[in-house]
Write a protein that holds these residues in place. Structure first.
Motif, PDB file in Angstrom:
ATOM      1  N   PRO A  98     -14.414   5.661  -4.542  1.00  0.00           N
ATOM      2  CA  PRO A  98     -13.614   4.602  -5.160  1.00  0.00           C
ATOM      3  C   PRO A  98     -13.890   4.499  -6.650  1.00  0.00           C
ATOM      4  CG  PRO A  98     -15.402   3.672  -3.837  1.00  0.00           C
ATOM      5  CD  PRO A  98     -15.405   5.142  -3.587  1.00  0.00           C
ATOM      6  N   ARG A  99     -12.828   4.348  -7.429  1.00  0.00           N
ATOM      7  CA  ARG A  99     -12.963   4.203  -8.886  1.00  0.00           C
ATOM      8  C   ARG A  99     -13.163   2.752  -9.282  1.00  0.00           C
ATOM      9  NH1 ARG A  99      -7.708   5.909 -11.043  1.00  0.00           N
ATOM     10  NH2 ARG A  99      -6.969   5.412  -8.953  1.00  0.00           N
TER      11      ARG A  99
ATOM     12  N   ILE B  73       0.836  -1.201   0.000  1.00  0.00           N
ATOM     13  CA  ILE B  73       0.000   0.000   0.000  1.00  0.00           C
ATOM     14  C   ILE B  73       0.869   1.249   0.000  1.00  0.00           C
ATOM     15  CG2 ILE B  73      -1.822   1.251   1.218  1.00  0.00           C
ATOM     16  CD1 ILE B  73      -2.699  -1.475   2.384  1.00  0.00           C
ATOM     17  N   GLY B  74       1.980   1.209   0.713  1.00  0.00           N
ATOM     18  CA  GLY B  74       2.862   2.364   0.768  1.00  0.00           C
ATOM     19  C   GLY B  74       3.375   2.776  -0.591  1.00  0.00           C
ATOM     20  N   SER B  75       3.794   1.813  -1.411  1.00  0.00           N
ATOM     21  CA  SER B  75       4.366   2.157  -2.722  1.00  0.00           C
ATOM     22  C   SER B  75       3.316   2.753  -3.647  1.00  0.00           C
ATOM     23  CB  SER B  75       4.998   0.919  -3.366  1.00  0.00           C
ATOM     24  OG  SER B  75       4.037  -0.095  -3.614  1.00  0.00           O
ATOM     25  N   HIS B  76       2.086   2.273  -3.571  1.00  0.00           N
ATOM     26  CA  HIS B  76       1.024   2.857  -4.388  1.00  0.00           C
ATOM     27  C   HIS B  76       0.697   4.276  -3.913  1.00  0.00           C
ATOM     28  CE1 HIS B  76       0.551  -1.312  -5.689  1.00  0.00           C
ATOM     29  NE2 HIS B  76      -0.166  -0.856  -6.709  1.00  0.00           N
TER      30      HIS B  76
ATOM     31  N   SER C  15      -5.224   1.438  -5.324  1.00  0.00           N
ATOM     32  CA  SER C  15      -5.108   2.800  -5.848  1.00  0.00           C
ATOM     33  C   SER C  15      -6.157   3.723  -5.241  1.00  0.00           C
ATOM     34  CB  SER C  15      -5.227   2.803  -7.375  1.00  0.00           C
ATOM     35  OG  SER C  15      -4.149   2.104  -7.962  1.00  0.00           O
ATOM     36  N   ASP C  16      -7.338   3.191  -4.938  1.00  0.00           N
ATOM     37  CA  ASP C  16      -8.347   3.984  -4.243  1.00  0.00           C
ATOM     38  C   ASP C  16      -7.905   4.286  -2.813  1.00  0.00           C
ATOM     39  OD1 ASP C  16     -10.148   4.161  -6.373  1.00  0.00           O
ATOM     40  OD2 ASP C  16     -11.049   2.224  -5.893  1.00  0.00           O
TER      41      ASP C  16
ATOM     42  N   GLY D 255     -13.619   1.307   2.351  1.00  0.00           N
ATOM     43  CA  GLY D 255     -14.042   0.070   1.717  1.00  0.00           C
ATOM     44  C   GLY D 255     -15.016   0.394   0.601  1.00  0.00           C
ATOM     45  N   ASN D 256     -15.448  -0.612  -0.113  1.00  0.00           N
ATOM     46  CA  ASN D 256     -16.405  -0.425  -1.193  1.00  0.00           C
ATOM     47  C   ASN D 256     -17.855  -0.561  -0.725  1.00  0.00           C
ATOM     48  OD1 ASN D 256     -15.464   0.286  -3.825  1.00  0.00           O
ATOM     49  ND2 ASN D 256     -14.247  -1.598  -3.820  1.00  0.00           N
TER      50      ASN D 256
END
Length: 328
Positions: A303-304, A12-15, A226-227, A251-252
């Protein structure tokens, strides 16, 4: 802003580093690289080190004029936390306090914290909102909740401003296909499903078929990485603009069982995914589905990637191109 990202070489950090750079922030990544990957960090300064190293933190804050911290560095495996709680309290709580103390000393005011839905434990209601009681069922969730509590009191005493982002199940990969999920050992469902589809694993282990769910397997809410990254940057920019400290779910709002994920992955990959059924893992709640209306209302986050198939599709693109993960 000049932002220090602890654990920025991780999934998650790198994104999130990528999203920060897209939005013209200057990024310094601090990572001990014991589990993560240099190749995941692109376009940022990378420093090998640990959040327990106060002298290193002082030097980084001073050298780069750091204005904010995003804190991802942590131990994060539920089952392991049950077996090794001491390690989790040290890595997550003690080192987290060390980082916050260094921030206070240097006058760095803004902290975005990588938290988890595991703080809630077994849900009393679904979807879970931020008002739901926090009652973790494993040390991983308990340590994240402990740091959240510390942030509140650091805010009262020292003026620290923070946003704690409690995410549900991060999944997927950057649509470009060049960075994605690569853990060793891998414990997350979607990459394990896709490794099985690739023939890298003989079968998928399904832990528990007797949960109180329609097909007996755990239900989770999958949110594209990415979201998640975008939400971190929105939270940071809101704090810098004067927003108060806050806690947000991410979350979605849709739950899928383990077997539903398997079926969706078979559709995406066009390949069969054999499964083996085993006993439950300690500390796993039956159902975790997010209520994320608060962050939508406060920060305008949307969220996309809302389709499970689309989320799995981005992960499949990454795994097809990198069956062995990042180059070692």
């Amino acid at each position: 802003m000049n932002v220090l990202v602890s654990g920025g070489a991780g999934y998650i950090g790198s994104h999130t580093v990528r999203e920060l750079i897209k939005r013209n922030h200057f990024v310094v990544v601090l990572d001990n690289l014991t589990k993560w990957h240099r190749a995941a960090v692109q376009g940022a300064e990378l420093v090998a080190g640990d959040t327990a190293d106060r002298e290193l933190l002082r030097g980084l804050f001073r050298k780069y004029g750091i204005e904010a911290v995003m804190h991802f560095a942590a131990s994060s495996l539920v089952g392991e936390s049950v077996r090794r709680p001491s390690e989790y309290y040290y890595n997550n709580v003690v080192k987290g306090l060390s980082l916050m103390d260094a921030m206070v000393e240097a006058g760095v005011r803004f902290l975005i914290f990588s938290s988890t839905a595991a703080v809630y434990g077994e849900p009393r209601e679904v979807p879970i909102t931020e008002a739901h009681p926090a009652n973790p069922t494993n040390p991983y969730g308990a340590t994240k909740l402990a740091v959240e509590g510390a942030m509140r009191w650091y805010g009262e005493a020292y003026g620290l401003r923070y946003a704690s982002l409690r995410y549900f199940n991060a999944a997927g990969a950057d649509p470009a296909g060049d960075i994605g999920e690569d853990h060793d050992p891998e414990t997350h469902l979607i990459p394990l499903v896709l490794k099985t589809a690739l023939g890298l694993l003989p079968r998928l282990e399904v832990y528990g078929t007797d949960y109180p769910t329609p097909d007996g397997t755990c239900i989770r809410d999958y949110i594209h990485v990415s979201d998640l990254a975008e939400a971190h940057v929105l939270a940071l920019e809101a704090l810098a603009a004067g927003a108060p400290s806050a806690v947000y779910n991410l979350g979605n709002g849709s739950g899928y069982s383990v077997l539903e994920v398997v079926r969706a992955a078979e559709e995406v990959t066009g390949r069969p995914i054999p499964v083996h059924y085993g006993p439950r893992r300690a500390g796993d709640p039956s159902v975790l589905v997010a209520g994320s209306e608060k962050i939508k209302a406060d920060l305008g986050w949307r969220p996309r990637f809302t389709s499970l198939g689309d989320i799995i599709g981005t992960a499949w693109r990454w795994h097809l191109g990198h069956p062995g993960g990042f180059e070692k």
